[in-house]
Design a protein around this motif. Structure first.
Motif, PDB file in Angstrom:
ATOM      1  N   ILE A 258      10.655   4.515  -0.039  1.00 32.74           N
ATOM      2  CA  ILE A 258       9.569   4.730   0.919  1.00 32.74           C
ATOM      3  C   ILE A 258       9.374   3.449   1.719  1.00 32.74           C
ATOM      4  O   ILE A 258       9.701   2.351   1.255  1.00 32.74           O
ATOM      5  N   ILE A 259       8.860   3.617   2.951  1.00 31.42           N
ATOM      6  CA  ILE A 259       8.646   2.490   3.854  1.00 31.42           C
ATOM      7  C   ILE A 259       7.175   2.459   4.246  1.00 31.42           C
ATOM      8  O   ILE A 259       6.601   3.485   4.613  1.00 31.42           O
ATOM      9  N   LEU A 260       6.589   1.290   4.171  1.00 33.95           N
ATOM     10  CA  LEU A 260       5.150   1.154   4.380  1.00 33.95           C
ATOM     11  C   LEU A 260       4.837   0.402   5.666  1.00 33.95           C
ATOM     12  O   LEU A 260       5.287  -0.729   5.860  1.00 33.95           O
ATOM     13  N   LYS A 261       4.081   1.040   6.527  1.00 34.58           N
ATOM     14  CA  LYS A 261       3.534   0.415   7.721  1.00 34.58           C
ATOM     15  C   LYS A 261       2.015   0.408   7.566  1.00 34.58           C
ATOM     16  O   LYS A 261       1.367   1.438   7.735  1.00 34.58           O
ATOM     17  N   PRO A 262       1.420  -0.725   7.216  1.00 33.90           N
ATOM     18  CA  PRO A 262      -0.021  -0.749   6.941  1.00 33.90           C
ATOM     19  C   PRO A 262      -0.900  -0.168   8.032  1.00 33.90           C
ATOM     20  O   PRO A 262      -1.913   0.467   7.738  1.00 33.90           O
ATOM     21  N   SER A 263      -0.539  -0.341   9.308  1.00 31.54           N
ATOM     22  CA  SER A 263      -1.346   0.232  10.384  1.00 31.54           C
ATOM     23  C   SER A 263      -1.349   1.749  10.369  1.00 31.54           C
ATOM     24  O   SER A 263      -2.257   2.379  10.904  1.00 31.54           O
ATOM     25  N   LEU A 264      -0.318   2.337   9.769  1.00 33.36           N
ATOM     26  CA  LEU A 264      -0.183   3.792   9.765  1.00 33.36           C
ATOM     27  C   LEU A 264      -0.622   4.433   8.459  1.00 33.36           C
ATOM     28  O   LEU A 264      -0.832   5.647   8.416  1.00 33.36           O
ATOM     29  N   VAL A 265      -0.753   3.632   7.400  1.00 31.02           N
ATOM     30  CA  VAL A 265      -1.091   4.227   6.097  1.00 31.02           C
ATOM     31  C   VAL A 265      -2.363   3.649   5.485  1.00 31.02           C
ATOM     32  O   VAL A 265      -2.649   3.888   4.313  1.00 31.02           O
TER      33      VAL A 265
END
Length: 352
Positions: A258-265
């Motif tokens: 999984i890939i995490l983009k803090p602005s999106l999650v």
């Protein structure tokens, strides 16, 4: 008593950048500031930014919501618990600003060997979509500047041409020398995706991000089960707010990454929830920016370093914009560093 305000700060791309969703020329961002009225010279700064058509909080009243939170900043902890859970980029921006304020307003959110310029973060070099010649030019530039992990945006030009670009890399460099990641941004049709994954797998690809559009859990789960190429979920995580729904998504799909983009999650908190679930399911992860300015990129980099993830992160986007905010962040030989000799250069509008 806390006080807060914000400024609209759109970011302009140096060159229009292509994805399978279209061409990006501008990235919309709002810079928020928080301070104590008894000590106004110390300000925490955060960034709320969205990608139109992708962010789940891309709404007409976005700026109104920022204004509302700023007007009620003394109730920010209540907002974190309720209202902002479905405004992930706002959650991240205010979470970032508050942490900065509590640490003295110096843009040092997480003290570490990284911020002390004693350690570096390995990152991938991002290759945007374009015609074959432009993409090959970008690949060569990344290799020449020391990257050994390259991420190619695919899905917009002819697939055979994309394969030939990847083949040209593999003819010169083995998978041990250059790691190749590809990002389809959901461009493949579910009926044809497996054939494209098989073709890509011939070139020792590390992983593919989001081969089909988000929201089709059954089709994605089947792909993850039979794929010859590790699949990383990206857009699939967007708009999933409740912890139980996050657990169920991972249980059903069982992705390889999984890939995490803090602005999106949902900022550090939302990202950590995904990490905890992934760890329990033995699913590796990495983090990337969502095309933030150096304000947001700095926060993500400092946070992710503390998590001791050895994989290359997607944090090489600071040089994309003509009007980015000058910061200590630098990219050198495929790594992100925090150069303490360079200072933050917030413009007068943000410092006033």
């Amino acid at each position: 008593m806390l006080v807060s305000d914000f400024h609209y700060y759109p970011l302009d791309f140096k060159r229009p950048s292509g994805t399978s969703r279209g061409i990006l020329t501008k990235k919309e961002a709002w810079i928020v500031r928080i301070w104590d009225e008894q000590n106004p010279e110390i300000k925490g700064i955060g960034e709320c930014s969205i990608i139109r058509g992708l962010s789940s909080d891309d709404r007409e009243n976005y700026e109104d919501k920022i204004h509302e939170v700023c007007q009620n900043i003394d109730k920010i902890e209540n907002y974190f618990i309720s209202d902002l859970t479905e405004w992930p980029s706002l959650y991240f921006g205010f979470e970032m600003a508050l942490r900065d304020l509590r640490n003295g307003g110096k843009r040092l959110l997480f003290d570490s060997d990284f911020t002390n310029n004693e350690a570096q973060i390995p990152i991938n070099g991002l290759v945007w979509m374009g015609d074959k010649a432009y993409m090959q030019q970008q690949v060569q530039e990344k290799i020449d500047t020391g990257f050994n992990c390259i991420k190619l945006k695919i899905g917009a030009i002819n697939f055979d041409e994309e394969l030939s670009i990847i083949q040209s890399i593999r003819e010169k460099f083995s998978a041990k020398e250059i790691e190749i990641r590809v990002d389809a941004n959901g461009a493949f049709h579910p009926d044809d995706a497996i054939n494209k994954l098989k073709a890509l797998a011939d070139f020792d690809i590390h992983s593919i991000e989001q081969p089909i559009k988000a929201g089709n859990w059954e089709a994605m789960a089947e792909l993850c089960k039979i794929t010859p190429l590790p699949i990383a979920l990206d857009e699939e995580l967007i708009g999933i707010y409740k912890l139980e729904d996050k657990i169920e998504l991972i249980r059903q799909i069982q992705p390889q990454y999984i890939i995490l983009k803090p602005s999106l999650v949902g900022g550090f908190k939302g990202s950590q929830e995904w990490i905890d679930i992934a760890n329990k399911n033995a699913i590796p992860w990495w983090a990337t920016s969502a095309l933030e300015s150096n304000i947001g990129l700095n926060a993500i980099a400092q946070w992710v370093y503390t998590l001791n993830n050895p994989m290359p992160q997607g944090l090489g986007t600071g040089q994309l914009f003509t009007n980015n905010i000058e910061s200590p962040l630098e990219v050198t030989e495929g790594h992100l560093i925090y150069n303490q000799s360079k200072k933050w250069d917030l413009n007068e509008q943000l410092e006033a």
